[in-house]
Design a protein around this motif. Sequence first.
Motif, PDB file in Angstrom:
ATOM      1  N   HIS A 267       0.826  -1.187   0.000  1.00 13.70           N
ATOM      2  CA  HIS A 267       0.000   0.000   0.000  1.00 13.70           C
ATOM      3  C   HIS A 267       0.874   1.256   0.000  1.00 13.70           C
ATOM      4  O   HIS A 267       1.949   1.272   0.590  1.00 13.70           O
ATOM      5  CB  HIS A 267      -0.910   0.028   1.229  1.00 13.70           C
ATOM      6  CG  HIS A 267      -1.823  -1.147   1.333  1.00 13.70           C
ATOM      7  ND1 HIS A 267      -1.440  -2.342   1.922  1.00 13.70           N
ATOM      8  CD2 HIS A 267      -3.098  -1.327   0.929  1.00 13.70           C
ATOM      9  CE1 HIS A 267      -2.447  -3.197   1.870  1.00 13.70           C
ATOM     10  NE2 HIS A 267      -3.454  -2.601   1.278  1.00 13.70           N
ATOM     11  N   PHE A 268       0.391   2.292  -0.655  1.00 10.65           N
ATOM     12  CA  PHE A 268       0.943   3.641  -0.602  1.00 10.65           C
ATOM     13  C   PHE A 268       2.268   3.821  -1.331  1.00 10.65           C
ATOM     14  O   PHE A 268       2.660   4.952  -1.607  1.00 10.65           O
ATOM     15  CB  PHE A 268       1.105   4.114   0.855  1.00 10.65           C
ATOM     16  CG  PHE A 268      -0.170   4.071   1.664  1.00 10.65           C
ATOM     17  CD1 PHE A 268      -1.178   5.002   1.434  1.00 10.65           C
ATOM     18  CD2 PHE A 268      -0.363   3.111   2.636  1.00 10.65           C
ATOM     19  CE1 PHE A 268      -2.356   4.973   2.175  1.00 10.65           C
ATOM     20  CE2 PHE A 268      -1.535   3.074   3.382  1.00 10.65           C
ATOM     21  CZ  PHE A 268      -2.535   4.012   3.148  1.00 10.65           C
ATOM     22  N   VAL A 269       2.971   2.750  -1.649  1.00 16.39           N
ATOM     23  CA  VAL A 269       4.304   2.881  -2.230  1.00 16.39           C
ATOM     24  C   VAL A 269       4.209   3.557  -3.595  1.00 16.39           C
ATOM     25  O   VAL A 269       3.563   3.056  -4.521  1.00 16.39           O
ATOM     26  CB  VAL A 269       4.986   1.506  -2.354  1.00 16.39           C
ATOM     27  CG1 VAL A 269       6.352   1.654  -3.030  1.00 16.39           C
ATOM     28  CG2 VAL A 269       5.124   0.852  -0.996  1.00 16.39           C
ATOM     29  N   GLY A 270       4.837   4.723  -3.712  1.00 14.56           N
ATOM     30  CA  GLY A 270       4.862   5.437  -4.977  1.00 14.56           C
ATOM     31  C   GLY A 270       3.549   6.074  -5.373  1.00 14.56           C
ATOM     32  O   GLY A 270       3.409   6.541  -6.506  1.00 14.56           O
TER      33      GLY A 270
ATOM     34  N   GLY B 179      -4.681   1.878  13.949  1.00 16.79           N
ATOM     35  CA  GLY B 179      -4.765   1.390  12.572  1.00 16.79           C
ATOM     36  C   GLY B 179      -4.698   2.507  11.559  1.00 16.79           C
ATOM     37  O   GLY B 179      -3.980   2.420  10.555  1.00 16.79           O
ATOM     38  N   SER B 180      -5.430   3.590  11.819  1.00 17.50           N
ATOM     39  CA  SER B 180      -5.364   4.747  10.929  1.00 17.50           C
ATOM     40  C   SER B 180      -4.012   5.434  11.013  1.00 17.50           C
ATOM     41  O   SER B 180      -3.471   5.909  10.002  1.00 17.50           O
ATOM     42  CB  SER B 180      -6.468   5.755  11.291  1.00 17.50           C
ATOM     43  OG  SER B 180      -7.706   5.385  10.740  1.00 17.50           O
ATOM     44  N   GLN B 181      -3.461   5.508  12.218  1.00 14.83           N
ATOM     45  CA  GLN B 181      -2.165   6.163  12.380  1.00 14.83           C
ATOM     46  C   GLN B 181      -1.083   5.411  11.602  1.00 14.83           C
ATOM     47  O   GLN B 181      -0.219   6.013  10.961  1.00 14.83           O
ATOM     48  CB  GLN B 181      -1.781   6.250  13.850  1.00 14.83           C
ATOM     49  CG  GLN B 181      -0.505   7.027  14.122  1.00 14.83           C
ATOM     50  CD  GLN B 181      -0.635   8.509  13.811  1.00 14.83           C
ATOM     51  OE1 GLN B 181      -1.490   9.189  14.354  1.00 14.83           O
ATOM     52  NE2 GLN B 181       0.227   9.013  12.919  1.00 14.83           N
ATOM     53  N   ASN B 182      -1.149   4.089  11.637  1.00 10.56           N
ATOM     54  CA  ASN B 182      -0.201   3.278  10.885  1.00 10.56           C
ATOM     55  C   ASN B 182      -0.327   3.547   9.382  1.00 10.56           C
ATOM     56  O   ASN B 182       0.679   3.695   8.676  1.00 10.56           O
ATOM     57  CB  ASN B 182      -0.434   1.794  11.182  1.00 10.56           C
ATOM     58  CG  ASN B 182       0.464   0.889  10.376  1.00 10.56           C
ATOM     59  OD1 ASN B 182       1.660   1.090  10.278  1.00 10.56           O
ATOM     60  ND2 ASN B 182      -0.129  -0.144   9.773  1.00 10.56           N
TER      61      ASN B 182
ATOM     62  N   GLN C 164       2.433   5.453   6.662  1.00  9.24           N
ATOM     63  CA  GLN C 164       2.895   4.856   5.408  1.00  9.24           C
ATOM     64  C   GLN C 164       2.577   5.716   4.193  1.00  9.24           C
ATOM     65  O   GLN C 164       3.261   5.628   3.167  1.00  9.24           O
ATOM     66  CB  GLN C 164       2.233   3.489   5.207  1.00  9.24           C
ATOM     67  CG  GLN C 164       2.617   2.435   6.230  1.00  9.24           C
ATOM     68  CD  GLN C 164       1.924   1.118   5.933  1.00  9.24           C
ATOM     69  OE1 GLN C 164       1.965   0.620   4.810  1.00  9.24           O
ATOM     70  NE2 GLN C 164       1.274   0.564   6.938  1.00  9.24           N
ATOM     71  N   ALA C 165       1.530   6.526   4.280  1.00 11.75           N
ATOM     72  CA  ALA C 165       1.050   7.285   3.128  1.00 11.75           C
ATOM     73  C   ALA C 165       2.052   8.360   2.711  1.00 11.75           C
ATOM     74  O   ALA C 165       2.832   8.865   3.511  1.00 11.75           O
ATOM     75  CB  ALA C 165      -0.294   7.915   3.446  1.00 11.75           C
TER      76      ALA C 165
END
Length: 272
Positions: A174-177, A197-200, A204-205
């Motif tokens: 998820h979120f990569v690039g 969960g949202s903080q994690n 990553q975002a």
Amino acid sequence: MRRATFTFVDPTRPTPANGDYPGAPDRSLVTTVSFPARNGKAVRGPLPVVVFATGYEGDSLNYAPMYDHWVEAGYVVVAPTFPLSSKDAPGGPSLSDLASQPGDLSFVLTEVLQQNQDMASKLHGKLDPKRIGLAGKSLGAITAIETAFSSSARDDRFRAAIILTGTVGGSGPHFVGIDTPVLFEHGDADTTVPVAGSQNAYDQAQPPKYFVTLAGQTHGSAFGGGTTPAERVVARTTLSFLDGYVKARPAARARLLTDGNVSDVASTQHQI
């Protein structure tokens, strides 16, 4: 405000068996489309669009009091009822079909954009295909993350995403690039889907990203579309985010930070 109901059937993907339900060779998605009206007449388009993914045991309308704030501000909201996680699912509500739900959102978006081109449709000319946002609540938030930020399911037609009480799901990465603008909102007293969960996911975002922490709020207490201080924060920040990134209005992005920092109610972190 006006609403129209459509039943979109995807013949290319099956609905799996669920309890005493034997399954089906296709997927049927009852979808409510809400669009703004003034003086009893529908507002002329093309208008920006938000596809909304509801949560477990929900349907296309259970979060309407919340997303109607967007409709009243000039957005068309497209909300499907998922085949097996909904309250009236055949065989009973189930989490087992989550992996199919991102495909449901993409399919429904394709269908309403086709309706937009059909002169006989209630949606003809109302939707702007270049201004489309995505939002989801709870299980729908997990679905929205998969749809906007997973390499395996991403639909790049969405210009921005709102993730309400979500967490990162199972497929990925998820979120990569992926630098699609994203707004997370979560109550710090949520015991159903803990705020971690949202903080994690936020950590990553990629920027631009925002995280609104709602002080003392549980899984559903701030998302009913009412007039409590927390509900007003949700209404204002989500609309500012949509205006900022779907309508591309920089002043709205600045307004989000003011709306999302209210003493004893909400605080906002961000990276732009």
